[in-house]
Structure formats: C-alpha cells, structure tokens
Design a protein around this motif. Structure first.
Motif, PDB file in Angstrom:
ATOM      1  N   ARG A  50       1.907   4.481  -8.871  1.00  0.00           N
ATOM      2  CA  ARG A  50       0.530   4.993  -8.946  1.00  0.00           C
ATOM      3  C   ARG A  50      -0.482   3.861  -8.857  1.00  0.00           C
ATOM      4  N   ILE A  51      -0.222   2.797  -9.573  1.00  0.00           N
ATOM      5  CA  ILE A  51      -1.165   1.680  -9.614  1.00  0.00           C
ATOM      6  C   ILE A  51      -1.166   0.892  -8.304  1.00  0.00           C
ATOM      7  N   LEU A  52       0.020   0.544  -7.817  1.00  0.00           N
ATOM      8  CA  LEU A  52       0.121  -0.342  -6.664  1.00  0.00           C
ATOM      9  C   LEU A  52      -0.294   0.296  -5.350  1.00  0.00           C
TER      10      LEU A  52
ATOM     11  N   ASN B  58       0.863  -1.180   0.000  1.00  0.00           N
ATOM     12  CA  ASN B  58       0.000   0.000   0.000  1.00  0.00           C
ATOM     13  C   ASN B  58       0.901   1.233   0.000  1.00  0.00           C
ATOM     14  N   SER B  59       0.349   2.388   0.239  1.00  0.00           N
ATOM     15  CA  SER B  59       1.134   3.624   0.149  1.00  0.00           C
ATOM     16  C   SER B  59       2.290   3.659   1.137  1.00  0.00           C
ATOM     17  N   ASN B  60       2.223   2.908   2.218  1.00  0.00           N
ATOM     18  CA  ASN B  60       3.325   2.862   3.193  1.00  0.00           C
ATOM     19  C   ASN B  60       4.574   2.196   2.614  1.00  0.00           C
ATOM     20  N   ALA B  61       4.422   1.413   1.562  1.00  0.00           N
ATOM     21  CA  ALA B  61       5.542   0.675   0.968  1.00  0.00           C
ATOM     22  C   ALA B  61       6.143   1.379  -0.240  1.00  0.00           C
ATOM     23  N   GLU B  62       5.675   2.567  -0.534  1.00  0.00           N
ATOM     24  CA  GLU B  62       6.080   3.250  -1.762  1.00  0.00           C
ATOM     25  C   GLU B  62       7.599   3.399  -1.882  1.00  0.00           C
ATOM     26  N   GLN B  63       8.269   3.814  -0.830  1.00  0.00           N
ATOM     27  CA  GLN B  63       9.718   4.015  -0.890  1.00  0.00           C
ATOM     28  C   GLN B  63      10.454   2.691  -1.072  1.00  0.00           C
ATOM     29  N   ASP B  64       9.991   1.643  -0.400  1.00  0.00           N
ATOM     30  CA  ASP B  64      10.616   0.318  -0.545  1.00  0.00           C
ATOM     31  C   ASP B  64      10.503  -0.188  -1.977  1.00  0.00           C
TER      32      ASP B  64
ATOM     33  N   LYS C  89      19.472 -11.778 -12.766  1.00  0.00           N
ATOM     34  CA  LYS C  89      18.729 -13.003 -12.471  1.00  0.00           C
ATOM     35  C   LYS C  89      17.765 -12.797 -11.297  1.00  0.00           C
ATOM     36  N   THR C  90      16.997 -11.713 -11.392  1.00  0.00           N
ATOM     37  CA  THR C  90      16.087 -11.366 -10.310  1.00  0.00           C
ATOM     38  C   THR C  90      14.744 -10.921 -10.867  1.00  0.00           C
ATOM     39  N   SER C  91      13.678 -11.448 -10.280  1.00  0.00           N
ATOM     40  CA  SER C  91      12.323 -10.979 -10.560  1.00  0.00           C
ATOM     41  C   SER C  91      11.775 -10.379  -9.278  1.00  0.00           C
ATOM     42  N   PHE C  92      11.131  -9.241  -9.412  1.00  0.00           N
ATOM     43  CA  PHE C  92      10.532  -8.526  -8.291  1.00  0.00           C
ATOM     44  C   PHE C  92       9.032  -8.470  -8.515  1.00  0.00           C
ATOM     45  N   VAL C  93       8.281  -8.989  -7.556  1.00  0.00           N
ATOM     46  CA  VAL C  93       6.825  -9.074  -7.661  1.00  0.00           C
ATOM     47  C   VAL C  93       6.204  -8.283  -6.518  1.00  0.00           C
ATOM     48  N   CYS C  94       5.210  -7.470  -6.843  1.00  0.00           N
ATOM     49  CA  CYS C  94       4.447  -6.744  -5.825  1.00  0.00           C
ATOM     50  C   CYS C  94       2.978  -7.128  -5.942  1.00  0.00           C
ATOM     51  N   ILE C  95       2.389  -7.429  -4.817  1.00  0.00           N
ATOM     52  CA  ILE C  95       0.962  -7.731  -4.737  1.00  0.00           C
ATOM     53  C   ILE C  95       0.362  -6.703  -3.786  1.00  0.00           C
ATOM     54  N   SER C  96      -0.521  -5.867  -4.283  1.00  0.00           N
ATOM     55  CA  SER C  96      -1.079  -4.834  -3.414  1.00  0.00           C
ATOM     56  C   SER C  96      -2.124  -5.439  -2.476  1.00  0.00           C
ATOM     57  N   ASP C  97      -2.615  -4.610  -1.558  1.00  0.00           N
ATOM     58  CA  ASP C  97      -3.707  -5.058  -0.698  1.00  0.00           C
ATOM     59  C   ASP C  97      -4.850  -5.555  -1.577  1.00  0.00           C
ATOM     60  N   THR C  98      -5.523  -6.603  -1.124  1.00  0.00           N
ATOM     61  CA  THR C  98      -6.606  -7.187  -1.912  1.00  0.00           C
ATOM     62  C   THR C  98      -7.927  -7.125  -1.146  1.00  0.00           C
ATOM     63  N   THR C  99      -9.000  -7.287  -1.872  1.00  0.00           N
ATOM     64  CA  THR C  99     -10.335  -7.206  -1.280  1.00  0.00           C
ATOM     65  C   THR C  99     -10.812  -8.529  -0.701  1.00  0.00           C
ATOM     66  N   SER C 100     -10.120  -9.632  -1.048  1.00  0.00           N
ATOM     67  CA  SER C 100     -10.532 -10.945  -0.529  1.00  0.00           C
ATOM     68  C   SER C 100      -9.380 -11.933  -0.693  1.00  0.00           C
ATOM     69  N   ALA C 101      -9.507 -13.056  -0.022  1.00  0.00           N
ATOM     70  CA  ALA C 101      -8.507 -14.121  -0.159  1.00  0.00           C
ATOM     71  C   ALA C 101      -8.488 -14.658  -1.587  1.00  0.00           C
ATOM     72  N   GLU C 102      -9.659 -14.759  -2.195  1.00  0.00           N
ATOM     73  CA  GLU C 102      -9.745 -15.241  -3.581  1.00  0.00           C
ATOM     74  C   GLU C 102      -9.017 -14.302  -4.542  1.00  0.00           C
ATOM     75  N   GLN C 103      -9.167 -13.004  -4.311  1.00  0.00           N
ATOM     76  CA  GLN C 103      -8.493 -12.029  -5.161  1.00  0.00           C
ATOM     77  C   GLN C 103      -6.984 -12.090  -4.973  1.00  0.00           C
ATOM     78  N   LEU C 104      -6.532 -12.331  -3.758  1.00  0.00           N
ATOM     79  CA  LEU C 104      -5.100 -12.490  -3.496  1.00  0.00           C
ATOM     80  C   LEU C 104      -4.538 -13.660  -4.292  1.00  0.00           C
ATOM     81  N   VAL C 105      -5.216 -14.794  -4.241  1.00  0.00           N
ATOM     82  CA  VAL C 105      -4.764 -15.972  -4.984  1.00  0.00           C
ATOM     83  C   VAL C 105      -4.747 -15.673  -6.483  1.00  0.00           C
ATOM     84  N   ASN C 106      -5.781 -15.031  -6.979  1.00  0.00           N
ATOM     85  CA  ASN C 106      -5.857 -14.680  -8.392  1.00  0.00           C
ATOM     86  C   ASN C 106      -4.668 -13.809  -8.813  1.00  0.00           C
ATOM     87  N   THR C 107      -4.358 -12.808  -8.020  1.00  0.00           N
ATOM     88  CA  THR C 107      -3.253 -11.902  -8.351  1.00  0.00           C
ATOM     89  C   THR C 107      -1.913 -12.615  -8.265  1.00  0.00           C
TER      90      THR C 107
END
Length: 92
Positions: A48-50, A22-28, A66-84
């Motif tokens: 802006r999106i995340l 969320n916005s608290n993680a923007e600098q990280d 050899k690095t991939s960086f993945v961000c998953i923002s806050d989600t509205t449900s457990a199902e949405q988290l899995v989907n993302t």
C-alpha cells in the motif's frame, strides 16, 4: 524498476534493492517478501505504501537467510532519492 544485488564481503550477506518502485512492481515485491518470510500483514502494508505514494522506502531483513531487501519507490527529485536511499541504508 531497477534491481541491484550486493554481496557484503565474505560473510555471505546479500542485499537486494529495487529502485523506482511503483504499482507495476507490486507482484515482484510481494514475491520477494514472501520468499524472505515476511508476515502477510506487513506485506499488505508495504505494498500500500510503496506502490501508491511517491518517496517512501522500506527494508525487510531475514537474518537466517542473511538477506536484506530494500525498496525505494518513485521519488519527486534526485535529492529525495538520495535521502530515501541513505535512510534505508541505515536499516540494513
């Protein structure tokens, strides 16, 4: 925010995942994308999106590092988290 580090086998590939972004993680997020060589305009778009919406994710890969960086923002449900997570895993 939860951070997970994964090493893929013996080939030296690393995956860094931020969950619950969320916005608290923007600098990280910005610091990690800069470290991985992400273009500035893409960093601005990702932030802006995340940090301003629920449910999005993003993946950035630097093949030389050899690095991939993945961000998953806050989600509205457990199902949405899995989907993302599944969607972003396909990008990795």
């Amino acid at each position: 925010m939860i951070t997970q580090y994964i090493e893929l086998g013996h080939n030296g590939w690393h995956i860094i995942i931020y969950y619950g972004v969320n916005s608290n993680a923007e600098q990280d997020i910005e610091d990690m994308l800069i470290e991985l060589g992400c273009p500035e305009q893409d960093i601005d778009k990702a932030l802006r999106i995340l940090t301003r919406r629920l449910n999005p994710g993003m993946t950035f890969t630097n093949t030389q590092q050899k690095t991939s960086f993945v961000c998953i923002s806050d989600t509205t449900s457990a199902e949405q988290l899995v989907n993302t997570v599944v969607h972003e895993a396909k990008h990795v």
